[in-house]
Write a protein that holds these residues in place. Structure first.
Motif, PDB file in Angstrom:
ATOM      1  N   ILE A 450       1.628  -6.408  -3.930  1.00 38.52           N
ATOM      2  CA  ILE A 450       0.497  -6.951  -3.180  1.00 38.52           C
ATOM      3  C   ILE A 450      -0.657  -5.951  -3.215  1.00 38.52           C
ATOM      4  CG2 ILE A 450      -0.295  -7.688  -0.904  1.00 38.52           C
ATOM      5  CD1 ILE A 450       2.595  -8.506  -0.290  1.00 38.52           C
ATOM      6  N   ASN A 451      -1.854  -6.433  -3.551  1.00 36.44           N
ATOM      7  CA  ASN A 451      -3.039  -5.586  -3.496  1.00 36.44           C
ATOM      8  C   ASN A 451      -3.400  -5.303  -2.049  1.00 36.44           C
ATOM      9  OD1 ASN A 451      -3.891  -5.580  -6.388  1.00 36.44           O
ATOM     10  ND2 ASN A 451      -4.100  -7.779  -6.031  1.00 36.44           N
ATOM     11  N   ILE A 452      -3.696  -4.051  -1.749  1.00 36.96           N
ATOM     12  CA  ILE A 452      -4.203  -3.657  -0.434  1.00 36.96           C
ATOM     13  C   ILE A 452      -5.600  -3.091  -0.649  1.00 36.96           C
ATOM     14  CG2 ILE A 452      -3.849  -2.201   1.592  1.00 36.96           C
ATOM     15  CD1 ILE A 452      -1.711  -4.339   1.235  1.00 36.96           C
ATOM     16  N   ILE A 453      -6.591  -3.696  -0.004  1.00 35.61           N
ATOM     17  CA  ILE A 453      -7.971  -3.336  -0.340  1.00 35.61           C
ATOM     18  C   ILE A 453      -8.883  -3.599   0.846  1.00 35.61           C
ATOM     19  CG2 ILE A 453      -8.643  -5.610  -1.249  1.00 35.61           C
ATOM     20  CD1 ILE A 453      -9.947  -4.100  -3.628  1.00 35.61           C
ATOM     21  N   THR A 454      -9.981  -2.831   0.940  1.00 36.49           N
ATOM     22  CA  THR A 454     -10.992  -3.098   1.961  1.00 36.49           C
ATOM     23  C   THR A 454     -11.964  -4.161   1.465  1.00 36.49           C
ATOM     24  OG1 THR A 454     -12.514  -1.415   1.133  1.00 36.49           O
ATOM     25  CG2 THR A 454     -10.910  -0.712   2.812  1.00 36.49           C
ATOM     26  N   THR A 455     -12.674  -4.754   2.395  1.00 33.12           N
ATOM     27  CA  THR A 455     -13.678  -5.763   2.038  1.00 33.12           C
ATOM     28  C   THR A 455     -14.731  -5.161   1.116  1.00 33.12           C
ATOM     29  OG1 THR A 455     -13.341  -6.835   4.176  1.00 33.12           O
ATOM     30  CG2 THR A 455     -15.333  -7.416   2.976  1.00 33.12           C
ATOM     31  N   HIS A 456     -15.150  -3.930   1.396  1.00 38.59           N
ATOM     32  CA  HIS A 456     -16.194  -3.322   0.573  1.00 38.59           C
ATOM     33  C   HIS A 456     -15.756  -3.177  -0.880  1.00 38.59           C
ATOM     34  CE1 HIS A 456     -17.515  -2.114   4.646  1.00 38.59           C
ATOM     35  NE2 HIS A 456     -18.716  -2.234   4.119  1.00 38.59           N
ATOM     36  N   LYS A 457     -14.481  -2.850  -1.098  1.00 38.02           N
ATOM     37  CA  LYS A 457     -13.999  -2.703  -2.471  1.00 38.02           C
ATOM     38  C   LYS A 457     -13.605  -4.039  -3.096  1.00 38.02           C
ATOM     39  CE  LYS A 457     -12.662   2.105  -2.110  1.00 38.02           C
ATOM     40  NZ  LYS A 457     -11.588   3.121  -2.186  1.00 38.02           N
ATOM     41  N   ALA A 458     -13.337  -5.029  -2.247  1.00 40.27           N
ATOM     42  CA  ALA A 458     -12.975  -6.352  -2.764  1.00 40.27           C
ATOM     43  C   ALA A 458     -14.197  -7.139  -3.211  1.00 40.27           C
ATOM     44  CB  ALA A 458     -12.221  -7.142  -1.690  1.00 40.27           C
ATOM     45  N   LYS A 459     -15.361  -6.739  -2.758  1.00 36.10           N
ATOM     46  CA  LYS A 459     -16.598  -7.457  -3.081  1.00 36.10           C
ATOM     47  C   LYS A 459     -16.769  -7.559  -4.590  1.00 36.10           C
ATOM     48  CE  LYS A 459     -21.474  -7.315  -1.736  1.00 36.10           C
ATOM     49  NZ  LYS A 459     -22.122  -6.952  -3.013  1.00 36.10           N
ATOM     50  N   GLY A 460     -16.992  -8.772  -5.072  1.00 31.55           N
ATOM     51  CA  GLY A 460     -17.134  -9.012  -6.503  1.00 31.55           C
ATOM     52  C   GLY A 460     -15.833  -9.342  -7.203  1.00 31.55           C
ATOM     53  N   LEU A 461     -14.693  -9.195  -6.480  1.00 33.90           N
ATOM     54  CA  LEU A 461     -13.385  -9.493  -7.071  1.00 33.90           C
ATOM     55  C   LEU A 461     -12.871 -10.834  -6.544  1.00 33.90           C
ATOM     56  CD1 LEU A 461     -11.755  -5.943  -6.752  1.00 33.90           C
ATOM     57  CD2 LEU A 461     -12.993  -6.904  -8.694  1.00 33.90           C
ATOM     58  N   GLU A 462     -11.790 -11.320  -7.149  1.00 31.78           N
ATOM     59  CA  GLU A 462     -11.214 -12.603  -6.730  1.00 31.78           C
ATOM     60  C   GLU A 462      -9.731 -12.633  -7.065  1.00 31.78           C
ATOM     61  OE1 GLU A 462     -12.285 -15.233 -10.709  1.00 31.78           O
ATOM     62  OE2 GLU A 462     -13.710 -15.241  -9.047  1.00 31.78           O
ATOM     63  N   TRP A 463      -8.976 -13.414  -6.274  1.00 35.13           N
ATOM     64  CA  TRP A 463      -7.538 -13.587  -6.483  1.00 35.13           C
ATOM     65  C   TRP A 463      -7.159 -15.013  -6.107  1.00 35.13           C
ATOM     66  CZ3 TRP A 463      -9.687  -9.397  -3.926  1.00 35.13           C
ATOM     67  CH2 TRP A 463      -9.529  -8.149  -4.545  1.00 35.13           C
ATOM     68  N   ASP A 464      -6.002 -15.461  -6.595  1.00 35.98           N
ATOM     69  CA  ASP A 464      -5.550 -16.812  -6.248  1.00 35.98           C
ATOM     70  C   ASP A 464      -5.294 -16.938  -4.754  1.00 35.98           C
ATOM     71  OD1 ASP A 464      -5.729 -17.762  -8.820  1.00 35.98           O
ATOM     72  OD2 ASP A 464      -3.593 -17.580  -9.258  1.00 35.98           O
ATOM     73  N   SER A 465      -4.531 -16.004  -4.172  1.00 39.84           N
ATOM     74  CA  SER A 465      -4.200 -16.101  -2.747  1.00 39.84           C
ATOM     75  C   SER A 465      -4.604 -14.825  -2.026  1.00 39.84           C
ATOM     76  CB  SER A 465      -2.702 -16.362  -2.560  1.00 39.84           C
ATOM     77  OG  SER A 465      -1.926 -15.332  -3.123  1.00 39.84           O
ATOM     78  N   VAL A 466      -5.302 -14.985  -0.919  1.00 38.08           N
ATOM     79  CA  VAL A 466      -5.844 -13.857  -0.162  1.00 38.08           C
ATOM     80  C   VAL A 466      -5.480 -14.007   1.306  1.00 38.08           C
ATOM     81  CG1 VAL A 466      -7.961 -12.738   0.653  1.00 38.08           C
ATOM     82  CG2 VAL A 466      -7.767 -13.437  -1.747  1.00 38.08           C
TER      83      VAL A 466
END
Length: 541
Positions: A450-466
């Protein structure tokens, strides 16, 4: 409809076609692009539609620029150069201040003096006794603090950073935080600033914000590349993520009167205000704004969650969900999500530790992993469990003992995640070496887990289930005035960014449920909880 130049199997939407047509006029304008609406693709279409123009593509985020560079290289695009704002500043300072003397700016950046204790000794910094800025809510209106020399260095350098991202031409008292600067503090600040500007004799590590400020103060035309041997002349600046522009950079773009500037971004994804960023798009009311509203990432259900957040932000436009895909929004925890998106680094750490404790190995980005490892090694050194690391973590480098660190934690002057790590390191049943090994073994993004990430680093990214984590800020009840206090707009923007990373399934928790509720529903629910607590203080509400 105009055929796509990026993908021959695709036709541009009416919105994209209007944007490309506008770019051909040479006029400056704004692209107001909501989450997942293909802004990057649209920027590429603009570049390909004008092969005789020279484009400077720039953005605040290094990874965003890196991805665009890959597209340029893969497709052999010859009329576009991609650079971060920091890179623009560095290029200018190198070619105008260092190259004429055959000096290596890279060495100044990597090897310049960085530790506050070393800087204090070199510049013979003296202790300062300063008054805190008055706090109107404080019972005691004035506090006096004796700053040690290394604390003076930190205090002054923070003021210089505030000056560098501002539009001011000189260092002023308003750039200093917490304490009112005296004449000596201002003298030290100007001494450091002169050192940053001295290519031949300066000793301080050259910070990127300082390089950009040097560039900005000289206000050069951005039509010419900063390497004067390069014959290219830029016609158009493509400013991506324009909502995250520092004031000093925004002012630079506004003075480029003989260039076309296309501002691209989403005002509702402006989440770097804590770094001094401002939404440059909002400052250009003189320019036409064209929308991108069809979210190819988000199906209608997930777009609906985003739209509820946008409504609370009083957005001018709402998203239209991808008509070709289905999805769902779930209250509670979804099973085995691709990614858990958090508000805070501490929240990420808690999730990482939880997954490790249940035998899973989560995935984290390289910077997060590096940061946690660095903190563990540094804290273990202060706790007496390990030798001093080659480089003490940046957040701890000015502390001299574990007691100092604990005092700073008790005063909430250090992040909560440091307290979490220190508790583990000091636990005799845990073991420093084993804990470090488990963190070093974390998978990188793109591997299993499972990816563990902050909103700031997730910006611009995408995944099937979040899955949205439980560390976001929701509304709270004002007991004194009997009313609801809604989260600041900055908090709503974080939820909007996090919630629009999902392509198929989005899970949300109690902390973010209010997004789907009306003002009256929020009021009634919080009032009922407050009434229950008043009747039964021990009730679990």
């Amino acid at each position: 409809m105009r055929k796509s130049l990026v993908n021959s199997d695709y036709e541009l939407t009416q919105e994209q076609e209007a944007i490309v047509e506008k770019s051909l006029t040479g006029e400056s304008f704004i692209v107001d692009a909501l989450a997942g609406t293909g802004k990057t693709t649209t920027i590429k279409e603009i570049c390909l539609a004008s092969p005789n123009k020279q484009f400077l593509y720039t953005a605040f985020n290094k990874s965003v620029v890196g991805d665009f560079k890959k597209w340029i290289a893969k497709n052999k695009i010859s009329n576009v150069r991609a650079m971060t704002g920091d890179a623009v500043g560095r290029a200018y300072v190198h070619h105008t201040k260092y190259a004429p003397y055959d000096l290596d700016i890279g060495k100044r950046i990597s090897s310049g003096m960085r530790y506050a204790s070393d800087i204090a000794a070199h510049f013979k910094i003296q202790p300062l006794t300063l008054k805190e800025y008055p706090d109107p809510k404080a019972l005691k209106k004035e506090e006096v603090k004796l700053l040690k020399p290394k604390e003076v260095v930190t205090y002054v350098k923070e003021a210089i950073e505030a000056f560098c991202i501002s539009t001011d031409a000189t260092i002023l008292p308003k750039h200093f935080d917490i304490y009112e600067p005296d004449s000596m503090a201002l003298e030290y600040a100007n001494m450091f600033w002169e050192d940053y500007n001295d290519a031949r004799a300066g000793v301080l590590k050259l910070e990127f914000y300082a390089m950009y400020k040097i560039f900005a103060l000289e206000a050069p035309s951005m039509k010419r590349p900063y390497d004067t041997s390069d014959p290219k002349v830029f016609d158009t600046i493509l400013l991506d993520e324009a909502q995250d522009t520092n004031p000093v950079a925004g002012a630079q773009y506004r003075i480029q009167k003989d260039m076309q500037i296309i501002y691209v971004g989403d005002p509702h994804q402006a989440i770097y205000g804590f770094r001094g960023a401002e939404d440059e798009m909002q400052k250009r009311s003189d320019l036409e704004s064209l929308p991108l509203t069809i979210s190819w990432r988000c199906p209608s259900e997930i777009a609906g969650f985003g739209n509820k957040t946008l409504e609370k932000l009083s957005a001018k436009n709402l998203m239209k969900g991808n008509p070709n895909s289905g999805g769902k929004v779930v209250f509670g925890l979804i099973e085995d999500p691709d990614t858990i998106v958090h508000r805070t680094n501490s929240g990420c750490l808690i999730s990482i530790l939880h997954l490790l404790n249940i035998g899973q190995r989560p995935r984290v980005d390289a910077d997060t992993k590096k940061s946690i490892v660095s903190l563990i090694k540094s804290l273990a050194y202060f706790a007496g469990h390990a030798n001093k690391p080659e480089t003490v973590d940046e957040e701890l480098e000015e502390f001299e003992s574990l007691d100092e660190i604990k005092k700073a934690l008790s005063q909430k002057k250090l992040p909560y995640r440091i307290s979490i790590l220190l508790d583990i390191i000091e636990d005799p049943n845990r073991g420093y070496a084993g804990f470090l090994e488990s963190i070093e073994a974390l998978n990188a993004l793109g591997h299993k887990g499972i990816n563990i990430i902050t909103t700031h680093k997730a910006k611009g990214l995408e995944w099937d289930s979040v899955q949205l984590a439980s560390d976001f800020f929701g509304p709270r009840w004002d007991y004194e005035n009997q009313k609801v206090i809604m989260p600041h707009k900055a908090e709503l923007r974080l939820i909007y960014v996090a919630g629009t990373r999902a392509k198929k399934v989005l899970g949300y928790t109690e902390r973010t449920r209010f997004v789907l509720m009306s003002k009256e529903e929020i009021y009634q629910e919080l009032k009922a909880k407050a009434d229950e607590i008043r009747r039964n203080p021990e009730a679990d509400c």
